[in-house]
Design a protein around this motif. Structure first.
Motif, PDB file in Angstrom:
ATOM      1  N   LEU B  80       1.698 -11.367   2.112  1.00 61.25           N
ATOM      2  CA  LEU B  80       1.707 -10.346   3.155  1.00 61.25           C
ATOM      3  C   LEU B  80       0.306 -10.182   3.727  1.00 61.25           C
ATOM      4  CD1 LEU B  80       3.749  -8.376   4.338  1.00 61.25           C
ATOM      5  CD2 LEU B  80       3.064  -6.722   2.622  1.00 61.25           C
ATOM      6  N   VAL B  81      -0.657 -10.142   2.846  1.00 68.48           N
ATOM      7  CA  VAL B  81      -2.045 -10.004   3.274  1.00 68.48           C
ATOM      8  C   VAL B  81      -2.467 -11.227   4.086  1.00 68.48           C
ATOM      9  CG1 VAL B  81      -4.427  -9.870   2.496  1.00 68.48           C
ATOM     10  CG2 VAL B  81      -2.684  -8.467   1.402  1.00 68.48           C
ATOM     11  N   ASP B  82      -2.033 -12.392   3.631  1.00 66.30           N
ATOM     12  CA  ASP B  82      -2.363 -13.612   4.347  1.00 66.30           C
ATOM     13  C   ASP B  82      -1.893 -13.545   5.792  1.00 66.30           C
ATOM     14  OD1 ASP B  82      -3.487 -14.719   2.183  1.00 66.30           O
ATOM     15  OD2 ASP B  82      -1.782 -15.953   1.625  1.00 66.30           O
ATOM     16  N   ARG B  83      -0.758 -12.937   5.981  1.00 67.79           N
ATOM     17  CA  ARG B  83      -0.183 -12.896   7.323  1.00 67.79           C
ATOM     18  C   ARG B  83      -0.773 -11.772   8.163  1.00 67.79           C
ATOM     19  NH1 ARG B  83       4.568 -13.617   4.481  1.00 67.79           N
ATOM     20  NH2 ARG B  83       5.140 -11.457   4.875  1.00 67.79           N
ATOM     21  N   GLY B  84      -1.794 -11.150   7.670  1.00 62.39           N
ATOM     22  CA  GLY B  84      -2.478 -10.151   8.471  1.00 62.39           C
ATOM     23  C   GLY B  84      -2.075  -8.729   8.166  1.00 62.39           C
ATOM     24  N   GLY B  85      -1.183  -8.540   7.229  1.00 59.60           N
ATOM     25  CA  GLY B  85      -0.807  -7.190   6.850  1.00 59.60           C
ATOM     26  C   GLY B  85      -1.877  -6.563   5.979  1.00 59.60           C
ATOM     27  N   GLN B  86      -1.920  -5.248   5.933  1.00 56.99           N
ATOM     28  CA  GLN B  86      -2.857  -4.591   5.044  1.00 56.99           C
ATOM     29  C   GLN B  86      -2.075  -3.915   3.936  1.00 56.99           C
ATOM     30  OE1 GLN B  86      -5.015  -2.864   8.619  1.00 56.99           O
ATOM     31  NE2 GLN B  86      -6.529  -2.589   7.009  1.00 56.99           N
ATOM     32  N   VAL B  87      -2.518  -4.108   2.732  1.00 57.42           N
ATOM     33  CA  VAL B  87      -1.820  -3.557   1.577  1.00 57.42           C
ATOM     34  C   VAL B  87      -2.793  -2.731   0.752  1.00 57.42           C
ATOM     35  CG1 VAL B  87      -0.588  -4.083  -0.551  1.00 57.42           C
ATOM     36  CG2 VAL B  87      -0.202  -5.470   1.479  1.00 57.42           C
ATOM     37  N   ARG B  88      -2.379  -1.536   0.439  1.00 58.31           N
ATOM     38  CA  ARG B  88      -3.208  -0.717  -0.441  1.00 58.31           C
ATOM     39  C   ARG B  88      -2.363  -0.181  -1.587  1.00 58.31           C
ATOM     40  NH1 ARG B  88      -7.494   2.913   3.080  1.00 58.31           N
ATOM     41  NH2 ARG B  88      -8.340   1.169   4.294  1.00 58.31           N
ATOM     42  N   ILE B  89      -3.060   0.136  -2.645  1.00 60.87           N
ATOM     43  CA  ILE B  89      -2.389   0.656  -3.836  1.00 60.87           C
ATOM     44  C   ILE B  89      -2.829   2.094  -4.061  1.00 60.87           C
ATOM     45  CG2 ILE B  89      -1.984   0.304  -6.288  1.00 60.87           C
ATOM     46  CD1 ILE B  89      -0.999  -1.990  -4.562  1.00 60.87           C
ATOM     47  N   ALA B  90      -1.857   2.975  -4.150  1.00 60.38           N
ATOM     48  CA  ALA B  90      -2.162   4.388  -4.359  1.00 60.38           C
ATOM     49  C   ALA B  90      -2.088   4.714  -5.842  1.00 60.38           C
ATOM     50  CB  ALA B  90      -1.178   5.251  -3.592  1.00 60.38           C
ATOM     51  N   ASP B  91      -2.797   5.761  -6.229  1.00 54.18           N
ATOM     52  CA  ASP B  91      -2.710   6.195  -7.612  1.00 54.18           C
ATOM     53  C   ASP B  91      -1.383   6.891  -7.869  1.00 54.18           C
ATOM     54  OD1 ASP B  91      -5.094   5.230  -8.489  1.00 54.18           O
ATOM     55  OD2 ASP B  91      -6.220   6.981  -7.809  1.00 54.18           O
ATOM     56  N   ALA B  92      -0.869   7.545  -6.841  1.00 54.57           N
ATOM     57  CA  ALA B  92       0.347   8.349  -7.010  1.00 54.57           C
ATOM     58  C   ALA B  92       1.574   7.460  -7.183  1.00 54.57           C
ATOM     59  CB  ALA B  92       0.521   9.253  -5.809  1.00 54.57           C
ATOM     60  N   ALA B  93       2.671   8.095  -7.483  1.00 55.03           N
ATOM     61  CA  ALA B  93       3.892   7.355  -7.797  1.00 55.03           C
ATOM     62  C   ALA B  93       4.720   7.013  -6.569  1.00 55.03           C
ATOM     63  CB  ALA B  93       4.739   8.155  -8.772  1.00 55.03           C
ATOM     64  N   LEU B  94       4.529   7.747  -5.460  1.00 52.04           N
ATOM     65  CA  LEU B  94       5.266   7.515  -4.214  1.00 52.04           C
ATOM     66  C   LEU B  94       6.780   7.443  -4.423  1.00 52.04           C
ATOM     67  CD1 LEU B  94       3.007   4.725  -2.697  1.00 52.04           C
ATOM     68  CD2 LEU B  94       2.982   7.142  -2.138  1.00 52.04           C
ATOM     69  N   PRO B  95       7.354   8.482  -4.949  1.00 55.23           N
ATOM     70  CA  PRO B  95       8.796   8.418  -5.210  1.00 55.23           C
ATOM     71  C   PRO B  95       9.629   8.478  -3.929  1.00 55.23           C
ATOM     72  CG  PRO B  95       7.964  10.605  -5.693  1.00 55.23           C
ATOM     73  CD  PRO B  95       6.783   9.790  -5.269  1.00 55.23           C
ATOM     74  N   HIS B  96       9.092   9.081  -2.876  1.00 58.07           N
ATOM     75  CA  HIS B  96       9.856   9.178  -1.634  1.00 58.07           C
ATOM     76  C   HIS B  96       9.382   8.115  -0.648  1.00 58.07           C
ATOM     77  CE1 HIS B  96      12.265  12.981  -1.800  1.00 58.07           C
ATOM     78  NE2 HIS B  96      11.672  12.951  -2.975  1.00 58.07           N
ATOM     79  N   GLU B  97      10.164   7.080  -0.543  1.00 59.72           N
ATOM     80  CA  GLU B  97       9.764   5.985   0.313  1.00 59.72           C
ATOM     81  C   GLU B  97       9.792   6.388   1.787  1.00 59.72           C
ATOM     82  OE1 GLU B  97      12.003   5.953  -1.942  1.00 59.72           O
ATOM     83  OE2 GLU B  97      11.306   4.568  -3.486  1.00 59.72           O
ATOM     84  N   THR B  98       8.880   5.845   2.514  1.00 60.25           N
ATOM     85  CA  THR B  98       8.706   6.244   3.900  1.00 60.25           C
ATOM     86  C   THR B  98       8.379   5.045   4.770  1.00 60.25           C
ATOM     87  OG1 THR B  98       7.757   8.325   3.128  1.00 60.25           O
ATOM     88  CG2 THR B  98       7.435   7.772   5.445  1.00 60.25           C
TER      89      THR B  98
END
Lengths: 217, 217
Positions: B80-98
């Motif tokens: 995904l990153v290779d294709r120009g997307g940006q990916v980050r990792i959060a500390d939180a659990a992110l239970p509600h997808e958005t």
DNA sequence: TCCCCGATGGCAGCAAGCTGCCAGGGGCTC
DNA sequence: GAGCCCCTGGCAGCTTGCTGCCATCGGGGA
């Protein structure tokens, strides 16, 4: 600035184009042989700052495989990708370095001259358009940094991969040989061959190579 | 479409929002716990196609560390990153997808219901704006995928790193010990400790781990 | 058929790696 | 200083890894 000017030397290039680098809005495009080619440290910082914010310009960099020669460069490139830049590797040598900013300005590097290297900076639409079209062609033909690195790994046959997995599982040679249904002697032959193709002098070294190349899958 | 609707089940979500996914122009934003959360395969393809062309939308994805659990997901993210997307990792659990598209529409996942999972799709500006602001806050606080992976590597003290380099250089224990100015016994103790912290059962395995984690520098 | 060739596996001997044991040695507290 | 603790290094014995040598086997090709 006149539509097309010629500049001698890196220092003057920096002085005369700094405002261009900090004015990038939409697209910053760069083609070069390797990372040492362009001396625009200030521009790098500016670009970095911009990427951090929304409305960031699209950053595309095209390099020759030479840019992957040393570990340091690889690290730098992958950080570039992390920050949202796109990096591709071209088959060609890219002897004439090029920068295009927002399709409005182009900076082309020329030959070395006594007073420093010669650069051409232009804002002439036809010139910039032409250069941009050429870049697009080269860009399309080039391969993604990630893909390129993955393709770079030496191709191992199925047998070697099996041995690799056995080695990676941490079991002794005797166990591995038994699991793979071959004699201890043959297994060790395979291991020795593997070390040879990986150009490793110890099993540890082979492990490092395998890990780096992502071969352990 | 009404400004805000509630949708039951993945299939209906896909049917009702496919046109949204293919209409992305500027920005595609996604927050989720892991990669298996969203079933939008079609959207992935559409996004992929768009990234290949200029004027590509900015793609940002925010995941929990759980998204890095298995190798397959890591591979997917790096592509995904290779294709120009940006990916980050959060500390939180992110239970509600958005998902937020062009700051015009937001899709929020809710709780599981008997007829399938419940989703809310909205185009109401205040709602979308609010969600987007929240996402931005989470995004800013999160760390880049690459940085996160680098930080993940176990911290080794200087001594261990020295031993690691010696191992990586491919020399024998005797040579390494001499070069490091310690006895063979102590060197081997260091190696054994290293294998222990790397959770490796053989030197090869330790090498793989070191290579994967980029510790060999 | 005969021969050649490459792959395999057993054997043996050596090199390398691993670890338990114990003996210093330096720094620390009491 | 005495006792303690941790780190170090030597020794020894064992396991594991490495490789040269040779016998065997099976598949082409002359």
């Amino acid at each position: 600035m006149a539509e097309t000017v010629t500049i001698q030397g890196d220092l003057e290039l920096l002085a005369r184009t700094a405002h261009l680098f900090s004015s990038v809005r939409e697209e910053f495009v760069c083609a070069a042989r390797d990372l040492d080619t362009w001396p625009h440290h200030g521009a790098r910082q500016a670009a970095r700052d911009r990427v951090r914010h929304s409305g960031a310009p699209r950053i595309r960099k095209l390099y020759s495989p030479a840019a992957l020669a040393d570990e340091h460069s690889r690290e730098h490139l992958s950080q570039l990708v992390d920050r949202g830049g796109q990096v591709r590797i071209a088959d060609a040598a890219l002897p004439h370095e090029t920068i295009i900013i927002d399709r409005r300005y182009a900076i082309l590097a020329g030959a070395s001259a006594p007073g420093g290297r010669e650069y051409t900076v232009t804002g002439a639409p036809t010139l910039v358009g032409g250069v941009h079209a050429l870049f697009e062609a080269a860009w399309e033909a080039a391969t993604n940094l990630g893909d390129f690195l993955r393709a770079e790994r030496p191709q191992l046959d199925a047998g070697s991969r099996t041995v690799l997995r056995a080695l990676g599982s941490g079991v002794t040679d005797a166990t591995a040989a038994r699991e793979l249904g071959m004699s201890l002697r043959t297994y060790r032959r395979r291991v020795a061959e593997l070390l040879d193709t990986l150009d490793a002098e110890s099993r540890f070294q082979a492990g490092v190579r395998a890990g780096e190349l992502g071969l352990n899958r």
